[in-house]
Design a protein around this motif. Sequence first.
Motif, PDB file in Angstrom:
ATOM      1  N   LEU A  86       1.251  -0.995  -0.177  1.00 18.49           N
ATOM      2  CA  LEU A  86      -0.087   0.202  -0.245  1.00 18.49           C
ATOM      3  C   LEU A  86       0.546   1.100   0.035  1.00 18.49           C
ATOM      4  CD1 LEU A  86      -3.137   0.783   0.181  1.00 18.49           C
ATOM      5  CD2 LEU A  86      -2.433   1.317   2.997  1.00 18.49           C
ATOM      6  N   ARG A  87       2.165   0.750   0.861  1.00 15.11           N
ATOM      7  CA  ARG A  87       2.857   2.422   1.097  1.00 15.11           C
ATOM      8  C   ARG A  87       3.669   2.634  -0.229  1.00 15.11           C
ATOM      9  NH1 ARG A  87       3.789   2.163   7.707  1.00 15.11           N
ATOM     10  NH2 ARG A  87       1.296   2.743   8.479  1.00 15.11           N
ATOM     11  N   SER A  88       3.811   1.618  -0.996  1.00 18.08           N
ATOM     12  CA  SER A  88       4.765   1.442  -2.045  1.00 18.08           C
ATOM     13  C   SER A  88       4.451   1.475  -3.394  1.00 18.08           C
ATOM     14  CB  SER A  88       6.243   0.767  -1.814  1.00 18.08           C
ATOM     15  OG  SER A  88       5.129  -0.754  -1.888  1.00 18.08           O
ATOM     16  N   THR A  89       2.840   1.175  -3.994  1.00 18.13           N
ATOM     17  CA  THR A  89       2.068   1.484  -5.089  1.00 18.13           C
ATOM     18  C   THR A  89       1.412   2.568  -4.738  1.00 18.13           C
ATOM     19  OG1 THR A  89       0.643  -0.302  -4.538  1.00 18.13           O
ATOM     20  CG2 THR A  89       2.984  -0.652  -5.718  1.00 18.13           C
ATOM     21  N   CYS A  90       0.928   2.882  -6.179  1.00 17.41           N
ATOM     22  CA  CYS A  90      -0.408   4.200  -6.536  1.00 17.41           C
ATOM     23  C   CYS A  90      -1.622   3.057  -6.001  1.00 17.41           C
ATOM     24  CB  CYS A  90      -0.392   4.185  -7.797  1.00 17.41           C
ATOM     25  SG  CYS A  90      -1.510   5.145  -8.358  1.00 17.41           S
ATOM     26  N   GLY A  91      -2.366   4.251  -5.390  1.00 12.55           N
ATOM     27  CA  GLY A  91      -3.355   3.963  -5.257  1.00 12.55           C
ATOM     28  C   GLY A  91      -4.416   3.511  -6.332  1.00 12.55           C
ATOM     29  N   ARG A  92      -3.803   3.507  -7.132  1.00 13.69           N
ATOM     30  CA  ARG A  92      -5.439   3.929  -7.831  1.00 13.69           C
ATOM     31  C   ARG A  92      -5.044   3.177  -9.541  1.00 13.69           C
ATOM     32  NH1 ARG A  92      -6.084   6.941 -12.996  1.00 13.69           N
ATOM     33  NH2 ARG A  92      -8.534   6.383 -13.563  1.00 13.69           N
ATOM     34  N   GLN A 100       8.564  10.548  -6.414  1.00 19.08           N
ATOM     35  CA  GLN A 100       7.879  11.730  -6.385  1.00 19.08           C
ATOM     36  C   GLN A 100       6.308  11.544  -5.432  1.00 19.08           C
ATOM     37  OE1 GLN A 100       8.541   9.930  -8.488  1.00 19.08           O
ATOM     38  NE2 GLN A 100       7.195   9.132  -9.637  1.00 19.08           N
ATOM     39  N   ALA A 101       6.529  10.300  -4.807  1.00 17.83           N
ATOM     40  CA  ALA A 101       4.822  10.168  -4.673  1.00 17.83           C
ATOM     41  C   ALA A 101       4.656  11.068  -3.776  1.00 17.83           C
ATOM     42  CB  ALA A 101       4.547   8.170  -4.173  1.00 17.83           C
ATOM     43  N   SER A 102       3.050  10.902  -3.828  1.00 13.74           N
ATOM     44  CA  SER A 102       2.523  11.979  -2.464  1.00 13.74           C
ATOM     45  C   SER A 102       1.359  11.312  -1.862  1.00 13.74           C
ATOM     46  CB  SER A 102       2.036  13.553  -3.233  1.00 13.74           C
ATOM     47  OG  SER A 102       0.600  12.509  -3.991  1.00 13.74           O
ATOM     48  N   ALA A 103       1.159  10.768  -0.650  1.00 18.54           N
ATOM     49  CA  ALA A 103       0.506  10.497   0.306  1.00 18.54           C
ATOM     50  C   ALA A 103      -0.969  10.962   0.463  1.00 18.54           C
ATOM     51  CB  ALA A 103       0.374  10.246   1.526  1.00 18.54           C
ATOM     52  N   GLN A 109      -1.954   7.462   4.521  1.00 15.20           N
ATOM     53  CA  GLN A 109      -1.900   6.503   4.331  1.00 15.20           C
ATOM     54  C   GLN A 109      -2.092   6.094   3.162  1.00 15.20           C
ATOM     55  OE1 GLN A 109      -1.076   4.181   7.016  1.00 15.20           O
ATOM     56  NE2 GLN A 109      -1.157   6.184   7.919  1.00 15.20           N
ATOM     57  N   VAL A 110      -2.859   6.472   1.894  1.00 10.11           N
ATOM     58  CA  VAL A 110      -2.353   6.075   0.812  1.00 10.11           C
ATOM     59  C   VAL A 110      -1.551   6.811  -0.461  1.00 10.11           C
ATOM     60  CG1 VAL A 110      -3.638   5.395  -1.606  1.00 10.11           C
ATOM     61  CG2 VAL A 110      -5.230   4.946   1.112  1.00 10.11           C
ATOM     62  N   ARG A 111      -1.095   6.279  -1.097  1.00 13.23           N
ATOM     63  CA  ARG A 111       0.236   6.646  -1.836  1.00 13.23           C
ATOM     64  C   ARG A 111      -0.345   6.593  -3.427  1.00 13.23           C
ATOM     65  NH1 ARG A 111       1.885   6.803   2.615  1.00 13.23           N
ATOM     66  NH2 ARG A 111       3.914   6.634   3.425  1.00 13.23           N
ATOM     67  N   TYR A 112       0.104   7.785  -3.731  1.00 14.39           N
ATOM     68  CA  TYR A 112      -0.386   8.245  -5.179  1.00 14.39           C
ATOM     69  C   TYR A 112       1.379   8.579  -6.289  1.00 14.39           C
ATOM     70  CZ  TYR A 112      -5.267   8.136  -3.358  1.00 14.39           C
ATOM     71  OH  TYR A 112      -6.142   7.777  -3.106  1.00 14.39           O
ATOM     72  N   LYS A 127     -12.602   8.834  -0.954  1.00 12.50           N
ATOM     73  CA  LYS A 127     -13.409   9.919  -0.691  1.00 12.50           C
ATOM     74  C   LYS A 127     -14.155   9.079   0.765  1.00 12.50           C
ATOM     75  CE  LYS A 127     -16.596  13.698  -0.282  1.00 12.50           C
ATOM     76  NZ  LYS A 127     -17.061  14.586  -2.156  1.00 12.50           N
ATOM     77  N   ALA A 128     -15.923   8.063   0.509  1.00  7.14           N
ATOM     78  CA  ALA A 128     -15.199   7.339   1.388  1.00  7.14           C
ATOM     79  C   ALA A 128     -15.219   6.591   2.711  1.00  7.14           C
ATOM     80  CB  ALA A 128     -17.175   6.403   0.702  1.00  7.14           C
ATOM     81  N   GLY A 129     -13.503   6.555   2.426  1.00  7.06           N
ATOM     82  CA  GLY A 129     -12.792   5.044   3.667  1.00  7.06           C
ATOM     83  C   GLY A 129     -12.135   5.871   3.484  1.00  7.06           C
ATOM     84  N   CYS A 130     -11.438   7.828   3.672  1.00  5.20           N
ATOM     85  CA  CYS A 130     -10.610   8.594   4.276  1.00  5.20           C
ATOM     86  C   CYS A 130     -10.684   8.803   5.533  1.00  5.20           C
ATOM     87  CB  CYS A 130     -10.192   9.572   3.150  1.00  5.20           C
ATOM     88  SG  CYS A 130      -8.651  10.065   3.602  1.00  5.20           S
ATOM     89  N   LEU A 131     -10.556   7.928   6.491  1.00  6.61           N
ATOM     90  CA  LEU A 131     -10.232   8.560   8.328  1.00  6.61           C
ATOM     91  C   LEU A 131      -9.273   9.287   8.533  1.00  6.61           C
ATOM     92  CD1 LEU A 131     -11.644   8.082  11.218  1.00  6.61           C
ATOM     93  CD2 LEU A 131      -9.808   6.050  11.136  1.00  6.61           C
ATOM     94  N   ALA A 132      -9.321  10.777   8.899  1.00  6.58           N
ATOM     95  CA  ALA A 132      -8.537  11.503   8.906  1.00  6.58           C
ATOM     96  C   ALA A 132      -7.196  11.440   9.832  1.00  6.58           C
ATOM     97  CB  ALA A 132      -9.078  12.954   9.136  1.00  6.58           C
ATOM     98  N   ALA A 133      -5.767  11.975   9.826  1.00  7.80           N
ATOM     99  CA  ALA A 133      -4.568  11.452  10.878  1.00  7.80           C
ATOM    100  C   ALA A 133      -5.222  11.475  12.159  1.00  7.80           C
ATOM    101  CB  ALA A 133      -3.710  11.579  10.003  1.00  7.80           C
ATOM    102  N   THR A 134      -6.326  12.609  11.773  1.00  4.99           N
ATOM    103  CA  THR A 134      -6.031  13.201  13.556  1.00  4.99           C
ATOM    104  C   THR A 134      -6.919  12.471  14.305  1.00  4.99           C
ATOM    105  OG1 THR A 134      -7.489  14.483  13.012  1.00  4.99           O
ATOM    106  CG2 THR A 134      -5.035  15.106  12.985  1.00  4.99           C
ATOM    107  N   GLU A 135      -7.554  11.811  13.457  1.00  3.86           N
ATOM    108  CA  GLU A 135      -9.314  10.749  14.015  1.00  3.86           C
ATOM    109  C   GLU A 135      -9.035   9.553  14.918  1.00  3.86           C
ATOM    110  OE1 GLU A 135     -12.583  12.049  13.745  1.00  3.86           O
ATOM    111  OE2 GLU A 135     -12.336  13.018  13.300  1.00  3.86           O
TER     112      GLU A 135
END
Length: 150
Positions: A86-92, A100-103, A109-112, A127-135
């Motif tokens: 998950l942390r080394s491949t594009c989430g899409r 150059q990947a951005s989280a 958590q998900v990289r692109y 968008k439906a499953g994104c839990l903010a890092a502060t939550e």
Amino acid sequence: RRLQWPPASVVRTPVAISLDCAAFLAFGPSPAEGDGPAALADGRALAARLLSDFLLPLFDASGGTVAAIAGTGPRTDKLRMWLAELRSTCGRCGERCGAQASACGRCKQVRYCSRECQQADWKARHKAGCLAATESLAGEAAWRMILPAV
């Protein structure tokens, strides 16, 4: 809140149940479970947080003792590999991400591999499953993602 009881022939430990939850969020329901809840569109961020903030530190700190006692070694290894992927491949698109990947700016958590992939994945499922890092993992936002409205 009412949760379905998973099919089990033995008494389950909290650690084993947590691993099952992380696996469900990461990989989706098993064929025996059917399609699973329709409201759970994307469990990647929640699974990654459950693993990185709770389960893997527990297993790492115990030196393998907890995994040996609970018999969870192979499942833990599979989830550890999933998290690394998950942390080394594009989430899409699934392509390997370089330097150059951005989280995701919200869950971290998900990289692109590109802004285009990030925007497309956000609209399609993240968008439906994104839990903010502060939550909190135990907070209301996490519960709303897992349980359908009752």
